[in-house]
Structure formats: structure tokens, C-alpha cells
Design an enzyme around this catalytic site. Structure first.
Site, PDB file in Angstrom:
ATOM      1  N   VAL A   8     -63.093  96.536 -17.813  1.00 29.10           N
ATOM      2  CA  VAL A   8     -62.616  96.387 -16.578  1.00 29.10           C
ATOM      3  C   VAL A   8     -61.242  96.832 -16.531  1.00 29.10           C
ATOM      4  O   VAL A   8     -60.265  96.701 -17.335  1.00 29.10           O
ATOM      5  CB  VAL A   8     -62.400  94.775 -16.408  1.00 29.10           C
ATOM      6  CG1 VAL A   8     -61.783  94.455 -15.172  1.00 29.10           C
ATOM      7  CG2 VAL A   8     -63.763  94.009 -16.240  1.00 29.10           C
ATOM      8  N   ALA A  54     -55.972  96.952 -18.590  1.00 30.72           N
ATOM      9  CA  ALA A  54     -57.425  96.778 -18.700  1.00 30.72           C
ATOM     10  C   ALA A  54     -57.935  95.954 -19.778  1.00 30.72           C
ATOM     11  O   ALA A  54     -57.058  95.470 -20.458  1.00 30.72           O
ATOM     12  CB  ALA A  54     -58.000  98.360 -18.949  1.00 30.72           C
ATOM     13  N   LYS A  55     -59.116  95.885 -20.083  1.00 34.35           N
ATOM     14  CA  LYS A  55     -59.581  95.072 -21.142  1.00 34.35           C
ATOM     15  C   LYS A  55     -61.048  95.469 -21.127  1.00 34.35           C
ATOM     16  O   LYS A  55     -61.787  95.688 -20.195  1.00 34.35           O
ATOM     17  CB  LYS A  55     -59.623  93.631 -20.842  1.00 34.35           C
ATOM     18  CG  LYS A  55     -59.645  92.922 -22.221  1.00 34.35           C
ATOM     19  CD  LYS A  55     -58.541  92.756 -22.995  1.00 34.35           C
ATOM     20  CE  LYS A  55     -58.566  92.038 -24.288  1.00 34.35           C
ATOM     21  NZ  LYS A  55     -57.286  91.897 -24.904  1.00 34.35           N
ATOM     22  N   GLY A  56     -61.746  95.312 -22.370  1.00 30.16           N
ATOM     23  CA  GLY A  56     -62.915  95.610 -22.667  1.00 30.16           C
ATOM     24  C   GLY A  56     -63.605  95.102 -23.679  1.00 30.16           C
ATOM     25  O   GLY A  56     -62.884  94.258 -24.571  1.00 30.16           O
ATOM     26  N   ASP A 116     -58.376  94.406 -30.346  1.00 32.23           N
ATOM     27  CA  ASP A 116     -58.043  92.973 -30.174  1.00 32.23           C
ATOM     28  C   ASP A 116     -58.987  92.202 -31.003  1.00 32.23           C
ATOM     29  O   ASP A 116     -59.424  92.720 -32.007  1.00 32.23           O
ATOM     30  CB  ASP A 116     -58.639  92.827 -28.654  1.00 32.23           C
ATOM     31  CG  ASP A 116     -58.082  91.513 -28.009  1.00 32.23           C
ATOM     32  OD1 ASP A 116     -57.030  91.077 -27.887  1.00 32.23           O
ATOM     33  OD2 ASP A 116     -59.063  90.412 -27.648  1.00 32.23           O
TER      34      ASP A 116
END
Ligand code: NAD
Length: 415
Positions: A60, A105-107, A146
Site C-alpha cells: 500500500v 507505504a507498507k507491505g 519490519d
């Protein structure tokens, strides 16, 4: 993970408190809340036992008006798209609070890495990056580690991205030092947590860290380094809990010994001989002055918040506090330094890594820590100004600062 609370709803409720102060219209709120791009990919992987498994991956990109999108890659069996949206939007606000030129963002991939071999994890990572590579890159979206991903994962990311696009170390941060990683990156988030704890406890509350009692949930990357730096500043770490156990000592644990023990003991504090074992679920009620959640999201809730004895909470983890718990802490006069300020040391040094890669230069650890300290202390003061001006909580103050910066950038670029 957020437990039963929807993390994206929680983050948007926090956003609205700041948007109310700024008098933002519904249209602008909608614009700033809605992710710019969301991608879901399916990844078929031939497992070592011969079976074929299809994994789901997400990325995202929430907002890129201030610079390339920036955010971690998380591997977790409970990962859902709404969590990824929430964490992406937190990254938009985090990079704005520390005023580095990145978006948010992050995924991640819905998988259980503890049940997978290194080879399977490598194949999965490569497939994920290969499917996303057209929206990644040093000027588009720069991933980082992460939960359950690390420097090795980032090395695979760099290599896979490079197969299609040529060698570009600035396409990912948190890499091994040998591949262009930055000095100080591993310790950076924990160091930032310790800096924020010091600024809050000494600067805002007027107390001395020397002898202050600290309790932590999580002794992984963030928790172990936060504990080490606070120990170095004279604080007593009196209780530490993790997934497999917990240990306490009223006079203060020997943190260098615990740090070494955990690294030799499959990553857990369980069985550490230098303290008394206790139930990890009781970490919130341990007598202490400063409490640091540094493991999971959604852990400080209506159920756990009333038992907290600390006068200061510093959020090492992302989104550890529900809006209900936030209200309880506010009513009880407990000062809370929010994630988007407290754990921003990691993304700050990720930014330094990106800068070093682009310019092909290297700073030493002392230079990195000095730069990180400057950025975080400035951000802390900028948030303090908002708190004073609006008479709000530190979470809302940090969001007001971030929203102003993102809105201004958006206005300047054109909506
Ligand atoms: P990590 O995997 O290195 O460590 C996680 C720690 O949490 C471990 O000690 C683990 O035992 C503990 N834990 C896991 N489940 C638990 C449970 N049910 N009860 C108690 N303890 C539990 O992860 P990390 O990189 O230290 O990240 C921790 C948090 O900080 C996450 O919320 C992450 O998003 C956030 N964060 C990390 C960074 C970074 O640079 N690593 C930056 C910003 C925010």
C-alpha cells in the site's frame, strides 16, 4: 496486529482529532486518508516438500507528495490489507513529523516464516519483489525491514529488483553493511525511543532518568536497543517481557548481560538467570516510571490500560494503543509519546542510508547517531510546540504537525 480492533479505523480516528483542530474539510480529509495505490499479488511457491502453496502479498502506497514512498515489509500469518493500510498511513505521518523527504507505504506477505525454510523465504521474497518491481525503486517506493524480515531479506529485495532494473542499492534500506547498508541502522529505532524517553522524562516532566524504572514489552530489535541506550543513560530496566517469557529485578536488570543472553538463547529473555521470571501478560502492571511497548500493535486496550503504573509511555511499537486506552491515559494524566515520533529513528536512519547510497559515500556510526539525534530532538520540539499551542495530546500534536506538512506539500504540487 490489531486484535479485534480495526487498525485502519483507529488510525483514522486519530487523524480526525488532528483534522478537527486544523478545521480540515471533509474533502481534504478524504483525500489525505485514502491510499494512493494498493496492490495485492498472489505468489505460487513450490515448497521443499513438493507441495504448491499460494501466498498473498500486499503493498500500500499511502501518500507520496513529500517524496518517494517509504515503509517496511512485514511477514506475518495474520496480516490483512487493513493493517497494511493503517501502517502505510502511519508512515506518511511519521516521515512528515521528522521532516524527511519521503511519503508513507507498507507491505507484507501473509505467511508464517517460523514454518518456512530459508530457501522458501528467499523464493517468496523474490516472487513478491518481481511482481511489484514496476512500482518500486529509489524515486518511487523504497522498502525496509519490519516484523519477521531482516537485512538478509533486504539483500534479496535489492538483488531481485536489480535483475530487472540494474544495480541500485538505494532501492531498499536496512541492507547488510556489506551491500551498502548504513552504520547505526540496526540500533537506530531503539536509540530514537531512548532519545524521546529522555526528552519527555527530563525535558517535559522535569525528572532525572538516573534511577528511573523502565518496563518493556518486546526485546527484539527495538526493545533491546531502547533498553541498552536507556541503561547507558542511567535508567534501571526493571522488567522485560517477550513472546516466550518475562524477567524482572526491582534493582534493575544487567542489560548488557541480558542482551548477550537473548542473542545466544533463540531470541528470548526466558530463563535469564539474572532476575525473577513472571507471566509476560502481567508486564503492564509492573511497578515502573516509564513503560515501553516494543512488540505488537493493539496491546494497550481498555482491559490493560487501567493497570499501568507508569507516568510516561513511549511507543516503540507501531500502533500499540487503542483509542479507548488513549482516553484512559489522558484521563489519568499519563504522558504518552506516540509511535510516529517515538519510533521514527528507524526511518530517519533509513533516509540516511538512501542518501549515502545515492551519493556513494559512507558516514561512520558516530556521524549517523549525531545526525539522528539532531533530527529527533528537532521533531520533539516541533511536536511540543503544537501540544502547547493547541492544548492537545502528544499524539494529536504530532498528527497536527504532520498533516500541516503533507497538506502544504499537496497544495504546492496541486491537488
Ligand atoms: P522483532 O521481531 O525484532 O522483535 C519483536 C519482539 O516482540 C520480540 O522480543 C518478541 O518476542 C516480542 N513479541 C512478539 N509477540 C509477542 C507477544 N505476543 N507478547 C510479548 N512479546 C511479543 O521486531 P522489532 O523490529 O523490534 O519491531 C517491534 C515493533 O516495533 C513492531 O511493532 C514494529 O512495527 C515496530 N517498529 C520497528 C522498527 C524497526 O526499525 N525495527 C521501526 C519502527 C517501528
Amino acid at each position: 496486529m490489531a486484535g479485534s480492533t480495526n487498525l485502519f479505523d483507529s488510525v483514522n480516528r486519530q487523524f480526525d482529532a488532528a483534522a478537527d483542530i486544523l478545521g480540515l474539510s471533509q474533502e481534504i480529509r478524504e483525500l489525505l486518508k485514502t491510499p494512493y495505490r494498493e496492490i495485492t499479488v498472489a505468489m505460487p511457491i513450490r515448497m521443499e516438500d513438493g507441495s504448491l502453496k499460494v501466498f498473498k502479498g500486499y503493498r500500500v502506497q499511502h501518500n507520496g507528495v513529500r517524496g518517494p514512498q517509504k515503509g517496511g515489509i512485514r511477514y506475518h500469518p495474520d496480516l490483512v490489507l487493513d493493517d497494511v493500510r493503517a501502517l502505510a498511513s502511519l508512515n506518511t505521518w511519521k516521515t512528515a513529523v521528522v521532516n524527511i523527504p519521503f511519503g508513507g507505504a507498507k507491505g507484507g506477505i501473509r505467511c508464517d516464516p517460523s514454518k518456512m525454510s530459508q530457501h522458501e523465504l528467499e523464493m517468496l521474497t523474490r516472487r513478491y519483489i518481481s511482481k511489484l518491481s514496476m512500482v518500486l525503486g529509489p524515486t518511487r517506493d523504497v522498502p525496509s525491514p519490519d516484523v519477521n524480515t531482516n537485512a538478509q531479506t533486504m539483500a534479496w529485495v535489492m538483488d531481485e529488483y536489480g535483475r530487472k532494473n540494474g544495480h541500485q542499492p538505494a532501492c531498499v534500506t536496512g541492507k547488510p553493511l556489506e551491500l551498502g547498508g548504513s552504520q547505526g541502522r540496526e540500533a537506530a529505532t531503539g536509540k530514537g525511543v531512548a532519545i524521546c524517553a529522555r526528552e519527555a522524562y527530563e525535558g517535559v516532566m522535569g525528572r532525572s532518568l538516573r534511577g528511573a524504572r523502565v518496563a518493556l514489552q518486546g526485546f527484539g530489535n527495538v526493545g533491546s536497543f531502547a533498553a541498552s541506550f536507556l541503561h547507558g543513560m542511567g535508567a534501571n530496566i526493571v522488567a522485560v517481557a517477550d513472546e516466550h517469557g518475562a524477567v524482572r529485578r526491582a534493582e534493575g536488570l544487567d542489560i548488557p548481560a541480558l542482551f548477550a543472553y537473548v542473542r545466544q538463547n533463540r531470541g528470548t529473555v526466558a530463563g535469564f538467570p539474572g532476575g525473577e521470571a513472571f507471566d509476560p501478560a502481567a508486564v503492564w502492571e509492573q511497578p515502573c516510571d516509564i513503560l515501553i511497548p516494543a512488540a505488537l500493535g493493539g496491546v494497550l486496550t481498555e482491559a490493560t490500560a487501567p493497570a499501568v503504573t507508569a507516568r510516561l509511555i513511549v511507543e516503540g511499537a507501531n500502533a500499540p494503543t487503542t483509542p479507548e486506552a488513549d482516553r484512559i491515559f489522558q484521563e489519568r494524566g499519563i504522558l504518552l509519546i506516540p509511535d510516529i515520533l517515538a519510533n521514527a529513528g528507524g526511518v530517519t536512519v533509513s533516509y540516511f542510508e538512501w542518501v549515502q547510497n545515492l551519493q556513494q559515500l559512507f558516514w561512520n556510526e558516530a556521524e549517523i547517531f549525531e545526525k539522528e539525534e539532531k533530527v529527533l530532538v528537532q521533531a520533539f520540539r516541533d511536536v511540543a510546540d503544537k501540544v502547547q499551542r493547541h492544548g492537545c495530546t502528544w499524539r494529536t500534536g504530532a498528527l497536527v504537525l504532520a498533516l500541516e506538512r503533507v497538506r502544504t506539500a499537496n497544495e504546492l504540487r496541486g491537488w
